[in-house]
Design a protein around this motif. Structure first.
Motif, PDB file in Angstrom:
ATOM      1  N   VAL A 134       0.831  -1.193   0.000  1.00 34.28           N
ATOM      2  CA  VAL A 134       0.000   0.000   0.000  1.00 34.28           C
ATOM      3  C   VAL A 134       0.873   1.254   0.000  1.00 34.28           C
ATOM      4  CG1 VAL A 134      -1.679   1.334   1.353  1.00 34.28           C
ATOM      5  CG2 VAL A 134      -1.896  -1.148   1.200  1.00 34.28           C
ATOM      6  N   ASP A 135       0.524   2.226  -0.843  1.00 35.45           N
ATOM      7  CA  ASP A 135       1.147   3.548  -0.804  1.00 35.45           C
ATOM      8  C   ASP A 135       0.374   4.340   0.241  1.00 35.45           C
ATOM      9  OD1 ASP A 135       1.858   6.228  -1.164  1.00 35.45           O
ATOM     10  OD2 ASP A 135       2.189   5.970  -3.318  1.00 35.45           O
ATOM     11  N   ILE A 136       0.885   4.403   1.469  1.00 36.48           N
ATOM     12  CA  ILE A 136       0.096   4.971   2.548  1.00 36.48           C
ATOM     13  C   ILE A 136      -0.153   6.464   2.381  1.00 36.48           C
ATOM     14  CG2 ILE A 136       0.752   3.187   4.210  1.00 36.48           C
ATOM     15  CD1 ILE A 136       2.698   5.109   5.470  1.00 36.48           C
ATOM     16  N   VAL A 137       0.748   7.178   1.715  1.00 35.33           N
ATOM     17  CA  VAL A 137       0.527   8.602   1.491  1.00 35.33           C
ATOM     18  C   VAL A 137      -0.610   8.809   0.492  1.00 35.33           C
ATOM     19  CG1 VAL A 137       1.536  10.732   0.620  1.00 35.33           C
ATOM     20  CG2 VAL A 137       2.895   9.233   2.081  1.00 35.33           C
ATOM     21  N   ARG A 138      -0.533   8.120  -0.637  1.00 33.25           N
ATOM     22  CA  ARG A 138      -1.543   8.304  -1.681  1.00 33.25           C
ATOM     23  C   ARG A 138      -2.918   7.849  -1.226  1.00 33.25           C
ATOM     24  NH1 ARG A 138      -3.842   5.285  -5.656  1.00 33.25           N
ATOM     25  NH2 ARG A 138      -2.515   3.471  -5.336  1.00 33.25           N
ATOM     26  N   GLU A 139      -2.971   6.793  -0.407  1.00 36.73           N
ATOM     27  CA  GLU A 139      -4.261   6.236  -0.015  1.00 36.73           C
ATOM     28  C   GLU A 139      -4.769   6.763   1.324  1.00 36.73           C
ATOM     29  OE1 GLU A 139      -4.913   2.094  -0.770  1.00 36.73           O
ATOM     30  OE2 GLU A 139      -3.251   2.013  -2.196  1.00 36.73           O
ATOM     31  N   GLY A 140      -4.099   7.775   1.840  1.00 36.23           N
ATOM     32  CA  GLY A 140      -4.630   8.474   3.002  1.00 36.23           C
ATOM     33  C   GLY A 140      -4.476   7.777   4.335  1.00 36.23           C
ATOM     34  N   PHE A 141      -3.442   6.950   4.494  1.00 34.80           N
ATOM     35  CA  PHE A 141      -3.196   6.295   5.779  1.00 34.80           C
ATOM     36  C   PHE A 141      -2.183   7.098   6.581  1.00 34.80           C
ATOM     37  CE2 PHE A 141      -4.642   2.704   3.183  1.00 34.80           C
ATOM     38  CZ  PHE A 141      -5.589   2.144   4.030  1.00 34.80           C
ATOM     39  N   ALA A 143      -0.340   5.501   8.932  1.00 35.57           N
ATOM     40  CA  ALA A 143       0.763   4.554   9.126  1.00 35.57           C
ATOM     41  C   ALA A 143       0.300   3.173   8.683  1.00 35.57           C
ATOM     42  CB  ALA A 143       1.194   4.530  10.597  1.00 35.57           C
ATOM     43  N   GLY A 144       1.253   2.252   8.625  1.00 34.02           N
ATOM     44  CA  GLY A 144       0.934   0.883   8.245  1.00 34.02           C
ATOM     45  C   GLY A 144       1.740  -0.093   9.068  1.00 34.02           C
ATOM     46  N   VAL A 145       1.326  -1.365   9.029  1.00 37.90           N
ATOM     47  CA  VAL A 145       2.054  -2.450   9.697  1.00 37.90           C
ATOM     48  C   VAL A 145       2.414  -3.479   8.632  1.00 37.90           C
ATOM     49  CG1 VAL A 145       1.950  -4.298  11.407  1.00 37.90           C
ATOM     50  CG2 VAL A 145       0.843  -2.097  11.879  1.00 37.90           C
ATOM     51  N   ARG A 146       3.674  -3.855   8.562  1.00 36.83           N
ATOM     52  CA  ARG A 146       4.117  -4.863   7.600  1.00 36.83           C
ATOM     53  C   ARG A 146       5.360  -5.568   8.133  1.00 36.83           C
ATOM     54  NH1 ARG A 146      -0.097  -3.646   5.839  1.00 36.83           N
ATOM     55  NH2 ARG A 146      -0.793  -3.357   3.682  1.00 36.83           N
ATOM     56  N   LEU A 147       5.687  -6.714   7.520  1.00 35.51           N
ATOM     57  CA  LEU A 147       6.973  -7.342   7.773  1.00 35.51           C
ATOM     58  C   LEU A 147       8.072  -6.455   7.207  1.00 35.51           C
ATOM     59  CD1 LEU A 147       6.129 -11.043   6.851  1.00 35.51           C
ATOM     60  CD2 LEU A 147       6.469 -10.123   9.152  1.00 35.51           C
ATOM     61  N   GLU A 148       9.271  -6.602   7.716  1.00 36.04           N
ATOM     62  CA  GLU A 148      10.377  -5.722   7.322  1.00 36.04           C
ATOM     63  C   GLU A 148      10.605  -5.715   5.812  1.00 36.04           C
ATOM     64  OE1 GLU A 148      14.874  -4.871   8.937  1.00 36.04           O
ATOM     65  OE2 GLU A 148      14.330  -6.928   8.478  1.00 36.04           O
ATOM     66  N   GLU A 149      10.483  -6.881   5.163  1.00 33.75           N
ATOM     67  CA  GLU A 149      10.782  -6.963   3.732  1.00 33.75           C
ATOM     68  C   GLU A 149       9.812  -6.178   2.874  1.00 33.75           C
ATOM     69  OE1 GLU A 149       9.735 -11.051   2.124  1.00 33.75           O
ATOM     70  OE2 GLU A 149       9.456 -11.377   4.271  1.00 33.75           O
ATOM     71  N   TYR A 150       8.640  -5.822   3.429  1.00 37.43           N
ATOM     72  CA  TYR A 150       7.631  -5.111   2.647  1.00 37.43           C
ATOM     73  C   TYR A 150       7.549  -3.624   2.980  1.00 37.43           C
ATOM     74  CZ  TYR A 150       6.104  -9.830   1.547  1.00 37.43           C
ATOM     75  OH  TYR A 150       6.061 -11.129   1.133  1.00 37.43           O
ATOM     76  N   LEU A 151       8.455  -3.110   3.798  1.00 37.31           N
ATOM     77  CA  LEU A 151       8.418  -1.704   4.163  1.00 37.31           C
ATOM     78  C   LEU A 151       8.709  -0.822   2.959  1.00 37.31           C
ATOM     79  CD1 LEU A 151      10.253  -1.665   7.615  1.00 37.31           C
ATOM     80  CD2 LEU A 151       7.820  -1.897   7.131  1.00 37.31           C
ATOM     81  N   GLU A 152       7.985   0.278   2.873  1.00 39.65           N
ATOM     82  CA  GLU A 152       8.211   1.220   1.785  1.00 39.65           C
ATOM     83  C   GLU A 152       9.491   2.007   2.045  1.00 39.65           C
ATOM     84  OE1 GLU A 152       4.864   3.708   0.948  1.00 39.65           O
ATOM     85  OE2 GLU A 152       3.425   2.121   1.345  1.00 39.65           O
ATOM     86  N   ARG A 153      10.023   2.551   0.955  1.00 38.65           N
ATOM     87  CA  ARG A 153      11.240   3.359   1.068  1.00 38.65           C
ATOM     88  C   ARG A 153      10.930   4.686   1.768  1.00 38.65           C
ATOM     89  NH1 ARG A 153      13.983   2.939  -4.980  1.00 38.65           N
ATOM     90  NH2 ARG A 153      14.365   0.675  -4.968  1.00 38.65           N
ATOM     91  N   ASP A 154      11.965   5.288   2.319  1.00 42.61           N
ATOM     92  CA  ASP A 154      11.874   6.603   2.954  1.00 42.61           C
ATOM     93  C   ASP A 154      10.827   6.650   4.057  1.00 42.61           C
ATOM     94  OD1 ASP A 154      13.795   7.538   1.108  1.00 42.61           O
ATOM     95  OD2 ASP A 154      12.230   7.938  -0.364  1.00 42.61           O
ATOM     96  N   MET A 155      10.704   5.556   4.800  1.00 34.69           N
ATOM     97  CA  MET A 155       9.748   5.498   5.895  1.00 34.69           C
ATOM     98  C   MET A 155      10.482   5.319   7.219  1.00 34.69           C
ATOM     99  SD  MET A 155       6.508   5.645   4.889  1.00 34.69           S
ATOM    100  CE  MET A 155       5.870   5.965   3.230  1.00 34.69           C
ATOM    101  N   ARG A 198      -2.477 -10.685  -2.710  1.00 33.11           N
ATOM    102  CA  ARG A 198      -3.343  -9.648  -3.268  1.00 33.11           C
ATOM    103  C   ARG A 198      -2.545  -8.648  -4.097  1.00 33.11           C
ATOM    104  NH1 ARG A 198      -7.601  -8.157   1.613  1.00 33.11           N
ATOM    105  NH2 ARG A 198      -7.993 -10.291   2.302  1.00 33.11           N
ATOM    106  N   THR A 199      -1.236  -8.572  -3.850  1.00 37.03           N
ATOM    107  CA  THR A 199      -0.395  -7.627  -4.583  1.00 37.03           C
ATOM    108  C   THR A 199      -0.021  -8.170  -5.960  1.00 37.03           C
ATOM    109  OG1 THR A 199       0.527  -6.745  -2.526  1.00 37.03           O
ATOM    110  CG2 THR A 199       1.775  -6.342  -4.553  1.00 37.03           C
ATOM    111  N   THR A 200       0.415  -9.434  -6.026  1.00 40.63           N
ATOM    112  CA  THR A 200       0.883 -10.002  -7.296  1.00 40.63           C
ATOM    113  C   THR A 200      -0.125 -10.936  -7.941  1.00 40.63           C
ATOM    114  OG1 THR A 200       1.893 -11.925  -6.218  1.00 40.63           O
ATOM    115  CG2 THR A 200       3.241  -9.917  -6.387  1.00 40.63           C
ATOM    116  N   ASP A 201      -1.142 -11.357  -7.189  1.00 38.62           N
ATOM    117  CA  ASP A 201      -2.150 -12.329  -7.639  1.00 38.62           C
ATOM    118  C   ASP A 201      -1.527 -13.696  -7.904  1.00 38.62           C
ATOM    119  OD1 ASP A 201      -4.903 -12.797  -8.113  1.00 38.62           O
ATOM    120  OD2 ASP A 201      -4.526 -12.897 -10.263  1.00 38.62           O
ATOM    121  N   ALA A 202      -0.318 -13.922  -7.403  1.00 42.06           N
ATOM    122  CA  ALA A 202       0.361 -15.207  -7.601  1.00 42.06           C
ATOM    123  C   ALA A 202       0.254 -16.046  -6.332  1.00 42.06           C
ATOM    124  CB  ALA A 202       1.830 -14.978  -7.937  1.00 42.06           C
TER     125      ALA A 202
END
Length: 326
Positions: A134-141, A143-155, A198-202
């Motif tokens: 999720v792009d938390i800025v664009r989608e109006g969040f 903050a978010g919770v994720r595993l380390e490998e999925y953290l967005e840059r510059d966060m 849900r991100t890659t549909d794989a």
């Protein structure tokens, strides 16, 4: 621009969040045509196209993404400031909006909510449960919770849990009927309860490791879900093997409704993190939520370590008693 187009910017941000003009209209409680007209006027004022529109989808252009990154934090701060003005002296009001994976909720968010709500009853907490990136800025969040490998840059990232293992489990009835896998490749001959991203549909390949070696096993089975917690229930019913976060199945393992298999190959992950934009000024509501998260997370981690230490001592004493008897 003699006047700032606040209503037009609000319509633009709502469309960016919903990726839909109809969705934005529902959010703002106005007509679809009013949203469309507001966005069109903003585009005319700025002299750029903000959305790429087709009959099936709405997506941001480069200019649109740039505008979201610039104005979304400011709008959130303005909304928080307006809420704070109405507060009594010393009271904080506002909203904290979080994107949280269902698997993380019972581990790191659920224990915090009763404490936070008791302390700050006028702060609204909105949780959106999803596993996708999720792009938390664009989608109006906020903050978010994720595993380390999925953290967005510059966060900015705040650790919420200790590292834990990802393990393979099955019910006694399933293992008695189908046998116990001994090596990662054995999973290819088993009924595995699979997860679709849900991100890659794989379909997710189960990750295993031992020493310096690692495996990504493309498991398959007749039941597929986008919720890892559902597969644990299915595994208990004897419908196949599940790939689970160890903290989620501790009770089942202790009670014997599930057994761990391939234990030497269990992979480890660093844990869950809260992340939020480094450039945006945090609202007072988010600051208080982070403060409570830190406090409750530290208490739970200390309690877990104490329990593990006590368990180790108990095992050592039992072993010593056994030796003395022999």
């Amino acid at each position: 621009m003699n006047q700032l187009p606040f209503a037009q910017l609000q319509a633009f941000l709502a469309v960016a969040r919903a990726q839909s003009f109809s969705g934005a209209a529902r959010e703002l409680s106005v007509s679809r045509s009013a949203v469309s007209q507001g966005v069109r006027r903003l585009e005319q004022t700025l002299g750029v196209v903000l959305f790429a529109r087709t009959t099936r989808s709405v997506s941001l252009t480069d200019a649109g993404r740039q505008l979201v990154a610039a104005v979304a934090p400011a709008f959130a701060q303005t909304r928080a400031a307006l809420a704070e003005v109405s507060a009594k002296p010393g009271e904080v009001v506002g909203r904290v909006r979080l994107t949280v994976p269902p698997s993380a909720y019972p581990m790191v968010i659920e224990p915090v909510l009763p404490v936070f709500r008791a302390r700050h009853p006028r702060i609204e907490v909105e949780l959106v449960f999803e596993d996708r990136q999720v792009d938390i800025v664009r989608e109006g969040f906020d903050a978010g919770v994720r595993l380390e490998e999925y953290l967005e840059r510059d966060m900015i990232a705040l650790r919420l849990s200790d590292a834990f293992r990802l393990i393979v489990v099955g019910s006694p009835s399933y293992l008695d009927e189908h046998g116990t896998p001994q090596r990662p490749e054995d999973l290819l001959r088993h009924e595995c309860l699979t997860f679709r991203s849900r991100t890659t549909d794989a379909l997710y390949a189960w990750e295993l490791e031992r020493g310096r070696r690692s495996w990504r096993v493309p498991v398959r089975g007749g039941l597929v879900s986008n919720d890892g917690l559902a597969s644990i229930k299915w595994a208990e019913q004897g419908l196949g093997l599940a790939y689970a976060m160890e903290p989620h199945v501790q009770t089942q393992l202790r009670e014997g409704t599930l057994r761990q298999v391939l234990e030497p190959y269990a992979a480890s992950v660093p844990g869950f993190y809260l992340y939020y934009p480094s450039k945006a000024q945090r609202s007072a509501a988010l600051e208080l939520f982070i403060e409570t998260l830190k406090e409750v997370s530290a208490q739970r981690r200390a309690s877990t370590k104490l329990a593990a230490k006590s368990k180790t001592k108990s095992k050592a004493k039992a072993k010593a008693r056994s030796k003395s008897k022999t």
